[in-house]
Write a protein that holds these residues in place. Structure first.
Motif, mmCIF file in Angstrom:
data_model
loop_
_atom_site.group_PDB
_atom_site.id
_atom_site.type_symbol
_atom_site.label_atom_id
_atom_site.label_comp_id
_atom_site.label_asym_id
_atom_site.label_seq_id
_atom_site.Cartn_x
_atom_site.Cartn_y
_atom_site.Cartn_z
ATOM 1 N N THR A 1 1.323 -1.617 0.198
ATOM 2 C CA THR A 1 -0.068 0.039 -0.279
ATOM 3 C C THR A 1 0.941 0.963 -0.512
ATOM 4 O OG1 THR A 1 -2.186 -1.308 0.989
ATOM 5 C CG2 THR A 1 -1.517 1.750 0.828
ATOM 6 N N GLN A 2 1.436 1.159 1.191
ATOM 7 C CA GLN A 2 2.477 2.368 1.121
ATOM 8 C C GLN A 2 3.614 2.763 -0.151
ATOM 9 O OE1 GLN A 2 6.824 1.972 2.791
ATOM 10 N NE2 GLN A 2 6.614 4.480 2.816
ATOM 11 N N ALA A 3 3.612 1.683 -0.610
ATOM 12 C CA ALA A 3 5.128 1.557 -1.991
ATOM 13 C C ALA A 3 4.308 1.939 -3.261
ATOM 14 C CB ALA A 3 6.011 0.407 -1.804
ATOM 15 N N LEU B 1 -4.602 -1.633 -5.260
ATOM 16 C CA LEU B 1 -3.391 -1.471 -5.774
ATOM 17 C C LEU B 1 -3.079 -1.158 -7.379
ATOM 18 C CD1 LEU B 1 -1.535 -2.086 -3.025
ATOM 19 C CD2 LEU B 1 -2.069 0.177 -3.229
ATOM 20 N N ALA B 2 -3.451 -2.336 -7.664
ATOM 21 C CA ALA B 2 -3.373 -3.102 -9.211
ATOM 22 C C ALA B 2 -3.893 -1.623 -9.973
ATOM 23 C CB ALA B 2 -4.101 -4.361 -9.562
ATOM 24 N N VAL C 1 6.032 -6.454 -4.258
ATOM 25 C CA VAL C 1 6.042 -6.379 -2.408
ATOM 26 C C VAL C 1 4.022 -7.104 -3.328
ATOM 27 C CG1 VAL C 1 5.271 -5.508 -0.206
ATOM 28 C CG2 VAL C 1 6.791 -5.034 -1.942
ATOM 29 N N GLN C 2 3.402 -8.203 -2.736
ATOM 30 C CA GLN C 2 2.401 -8.345 -3.056
ATOM 31 C C GLN C 2 1.504 -8.037 -1.902
ATOM 32 O OE1 GLN C 2 2.901 -12.184 -4.470
ATOM 33 N NE2 GLN C 2 4.328 -11.588 -6.594
ATOM 34 N N SER C 3 0.710 -7.475 -2.525
ATOM 35 C CA SER C 3 -1.121 -7.161 -0.935
ATOM 36 C C SER C 3 -2.152 -7.952 -1.739
ATOM 37 C CB SER C 3 -1.513 -5.757 -1.463
ATOM 38 O OG SER C 3 -2.182 -5.758 -1.019
#
Lengths: 277, 100
Positions: free
Chosen positions: A56-58, A140-141, A204-206
């Protein structure tokens, strides 16, 4: 396999590598000298918890970085436009190689607009997500797609500018051509850096469930939830501005071209950018 | 419910003095009379986020030959804790009024 080895594997699986993974593992190792593994939690769940927050942050930060890079490139583009194009507008048929010249001229009009629209949408979504500790993976995607689209069309704008200046070199001075080409290419550097930041963030995968939402979730104004109506209203508004700016003859031509561009882009990129479902 | 308030709980645990992750867990358990029993590892994502948000800082120290990350609350963290305490008291008062 020890607990720490399992945690290491799980962190790699969710895309947490390098210094971030080393720090987590060192802290976990220190913790486990006093606490027990069972109480520390399931390695898979813990790794995912880290990934959900980091992703989320990145991704949000990558969108801000991209918008800053686009702002810089856009400012340079505007200066270049004023200094080179407006000082000696080339006859459209005077290109050294006409098909390339025509494509560059079209791209010079279309790409910055698409880049600006996608970048603005990315910024709106990033602003919405910054308040969240973790955002759904689908959101995010969508944010990453908007950011990447903005950067790709931003880079295409710069490329088109350089190609245009070179292909229509007969209409410009030698120094103008060199300045335009070199300036456009150098403005691609911050865009490339932003694209790399975006790719790093995407590792990084949420796994947070939830819907991606659409543009109606991004705009602070209450709009009717009819995407095509909003598209036509926007196209109509732009057409009126262009008509008013350039009169009935050229203005009408520009207005029709703009309406076609907006509608075609909305059809082609609407789903990718979360403008319509 | 505990997860939703973990940020404030961690900040409160760091208010008096700095601590490492396990120390924070121990304080939470002691101060809650062993009521707060969360997966201990979950405190680390929270600490890392609080650090990114500037509410805590951290540095490596050595403890019995091991590397240990010690966290300290910042001024912004103390201000955030004050706000969260106020919000919690308002919320708790409202719940109490409804349940009573």
């Amino acid at each position: 396999m020890s607990y720490l080895e399992q945690l290491s594997v799980e962190l790699t699986r969710v895309g947490i590598r390098g210094r971030a993974r080393a720090r987590i593992l060192t802290e976990a190792a220190d913790h486990l000298t006093e606490g027990d593994e069972e109480r520390f939690g399931d390695p898979r769940e813990l790794a995912q918890l880290f990934a959900d927050e980091l992703a989320t942050q990145a991704t949000t930060r990558a969108a801000y970085v991209a918008f800053a890079a686009l702002g810089l490139a856009g400012a340079g583009f505007a200066v270049g436009w004023v200094l080179v194009i407006l000082e000696g507008t080339a006859d459209i048929t005077s290109a050294a190689f006409l098909p390339v010249g025509l494509v560059a001229a079209f791209a010079l009009i279309a790409c910055p607009q698409i880049s600006f629209a996608a970048g603005l949408l990315a910024l709106l979504r990033a602003r919405r997500l910054r308040k969240l500790r973790v955002a759904p993976a689908a959101e995010l995607a969508l944010l990453a797609r908007r950011t990447n689209t903005a950067l790709a069309f931003g880079a295409s704008s710069m490329l088109a500018f350089a190609v245009y200046a070179v292909d229509y070199h007969a209409a410009f001075s030698r120094s103008q051509v060199i300045a335009a080409a070199a300036g456009a290419v150098s403005l691609m550097v911050p865009l490339a850096a932003a694209a790399i930041a975006g790719r790093t963030a995407a590792v990084v995968q949420s796994a947070v469930p939830g819907e991606a939402g659409d543009m109606f979730d991004d705009f602070p104004l209450p709009l009717p939830r009819r995407p095509w109506l909003v598209c036509l209203a926007l196209a109509g508004g732009l057409a009126v501005v262009l008509l008013a700016a350039a009169g009935l003859d050229e203005g009408l031509r520009n207005a029709v071209a703009e309406v076609v561009l907006v509608v075609v882009c909305f059809a082609a990129l609407g789903r990718r950018l979360g403008l319509r479902s | 419910m505990l997860k939703g308030h973990l940020d404030a709980l961690v900040l409160a645990a760091l208010e008096a003095e700095p601590a490492h992750g396990y120390g924070i867990i121990r304080r939470l358990r002691t101060r809650s009379s062993d009521v707060f029993r969360l997966a201990e590892g979950t405190v680390y994502p929270t600490l890392h986020r609080l650090e990114r948000d500037g509410l805590v800082t951290s540095r490596w120290t050595a403890a019995s030959g091991r590397r240990r990350r010690v966290y300290r609350i910042t001024r912004a963290g103390r201000e955030a804790l004050t706000v969260r305490r106020f919000e919690w008291r308002e919320f708790a008062r409202a719940v109490e009024a409804v349940l009573a």
